[in-house]
Design a protein around this motif. Sequence first.
Motif, PDB file in Angstrom:
ATOM      1  N   THR A   1      -5.450  -0.692  -6.940  1.00  0.00           N
ATOM      2  CA  THR A   1      -5.753  -1.297  -5.644  1.00  0.00           C
ATOM      3  C   THR A   1      -5.814  -2.814  -5.704  1.00  0.00           C
ATOM      4  OG1 THR A   1      -8.106  -1.098  -6.084  1.00  0.00           O
ATOM      5  CG2 THR A   1      -7.078   0.688  -4.866  1.00  0.00           C
TER       6      THR A   1
ATOM      7  N   GLN B   1      -6.550  -0.895   0.685  1.00  0.00           N
ATOM      8  CA  GLN B   1      -7.282  -0.508  -0.509  1.00  0.00           C
ATOM      9  C   GLN B   1      -8.120   0.731  -0.215  1.00  0.00           C
ATOM     10  OE1 GLN B   1      -9.333  -3.857  -2.107  1.00  0.00           O
ATOM     11  NE2 GLN B   1     -10.396  -2.687  -3.646  1.00  0.00           N
TER      12      GLN B   1
ATOM     13  N   GLY C   1       0.820  -1.206   0.000  1.00  0.00           N
ATOM     14  CA  GLY C   1       0.000   0.000   0.000  1.00  0.00           C
ATOM     15  C   GLY C   1       0.853   1.253   0.000  1.00  0.00           C
TER      16      GLY C   1
ATOM     17  N   GLN D   1       2.292   1.855  -3.419  1.00  0.00           N
ATOM     18  CA  GLN D   1       1.318   2.488  -4.318  1.00  0.00           C
ATOM     19  C   GLN D   1       1.207   3.973  -4.031  1.00  0.00           C
ATOM     20  OE1 GLN D   1       1.387   0.700  -6.547  1.00  0.00           O
ATOM     21  NE2 GLN D   1      -0.577  -0.183  -7.099  1.00  0.00           N
TER      22      GLN D   1
ATOM     23  N   VAL E   1      -6.001   3.875  -0.051  1.00  0.00           N
ATOM     24  CA  VAL E   1      -5.546   4.338  -1.365  1.00  0.00           C
ATOM     25  C   VAL E   1      -6.707   4.979  -2.134  1.00  0.00           C
ATOM     26  CG1 VAL E   1      -4.617   3.610  -3.607  1.00  0.00           C
ATOM     27  CG2 VAL E   1      -3.662   2.673  -1.514  1.00  0.00           C
TER      28      VAL E   1
END
Lengths: 281, 239
Positions: free
Chosen positions: A204, A212, A180, A183, A215
């Motif tokens: 995601t 998720q 995560g 990202q 994000v």
Amino acid sequence: MAEFEVPVLSIKNLNKQFGSGCPRCQDGESPSFVKNYCPICGTVYACRDVSFDVFPGEVLGIVGESGSGKSTLMQCLYFDQEVTAGEAYLADYHNGEKNLFQESSQQQRYIRNNIMGKVYQNPLLGLKMNFSSIGNIAEKLIAAGNQHVGMMENRGTELLNKVNIPVHRRKEAPKNFSGGMQQRVQIAKALSNRPPLLLLDEVTTGLDLSVQASVLDLIKSLQRELNISIVLVSHDLGVIRMLADRTLVMLEGRVIEQGLTDQILEDPQHPYTQQLVHSLL
Amino acid sequence: METLLEIKDLSKSFDLHNLGKHIRAVSNVDIQIKEGEFVGITGKSGSGKSTILKCIYGTYRIQQGSIWYHSKKFGPINLAEATERELLYLRKHEIGYVSQFLNVMPRTTARQLVKQAILEMGDDHDLAEKETEKILAHFELDEELWDSYPTTFSGGEKLRLNIARAMVKKPRLLLLDEPTASLDHDSKLKVKLLIEQLMKEGTTMLGIFHDLEFMNHLCNQEYNMQNGIFSHSTSFTNS
């Protein structure tokens, strides 16, 4: 009625094939096709005649099953792949009068570094895993012609802060980070040059639910604050429902249906879209 | 008074390819609504009432008929043929929709939800904040709830929030899909009060109500639906 808005990005008849094609499959509708694959010459038609517009401040969702051509489309948009045919126009590049796919590779690199940002599903493609996080952001800033170290340091710190990476870890390499966090570093990097257009490819997918959520919340708040336009590829209808204003549905390289996201979800027309929507948990 | 919305010969059916079924929801519907009117639709469940509202709002795509709406921005526009972007604009600025179910963004507080709705129309954060608090207070939503997530609310609280969010934008046309269905008497009164207030400010409303007598004094016209067609309509001249 005349259009009341100018699109940020306009794609016309984009085609991408892998393989040279043969006389049997080039007319596009040969009976020998297996989905979008020609068994005679082995050519895959990954994107077939894809056209769409992206407008200022909107999130355009693209859904479809694996192999429907979503990622290939995104790669073409970011010049990771060369298109077979088609046109693309950006409002922020020569007033949308030049076909991006016909520009030189230097110009395409300029566009990538200044007018677009992209976040890949796989952080390995978007980040240098052994560089520091802030170095990754600086890389994109340098590529866009920045030279002032202090400014880049400030901008990098500001962005990492925005995506909730603790400032004291900014010099750590992304390889030490969780999925995560990686990202989020990618998102910070993609945003570094304040691009008007952001391409998000399955950002995601593979993250656990709470990560998720963080994000997705980040994307939503960035979009609201910066009024950035986003093309969002996902096979997850939940993500599309939460973020996208309008949605395209792809199947076997073609756009089979498009509409407002609530139209797609509540009144799907195409048999495949109906199947997709009814598979939603 | 000018005509704000004119529906002509509207039909909507659904093709369920995977089940091999064709369902006709609404047939040859005509509705005419003047600016500032309050129009009610009644009928049994399954008779196609919500379908009409969803066709107007653009959630359902229409096979036959036209829906002419007199827009401030675009002038007369056929919603059945409007582009996606035009529909999005109208939803943000002119046409509101309240359903029985609250469709909330996860992890968004009640305050943020209402504020975002206001901010879709303009940039003034201070004003948005004020308006938000005003409407939340009007619906007597407990102040403790303002900064918590609506997923934890009771049914009535969710519904009140839902209505607050749509009404705070003072849309030109407000579509109400049984907004009071599961509310207690006090909450219904509050909705009614706000409907009256919006009517004074010029909002035109088309609503589905099970208990139309509750809204009786407000209603200018009433349509009754049976099996996807209007069985009769009544005009009131009491306003």
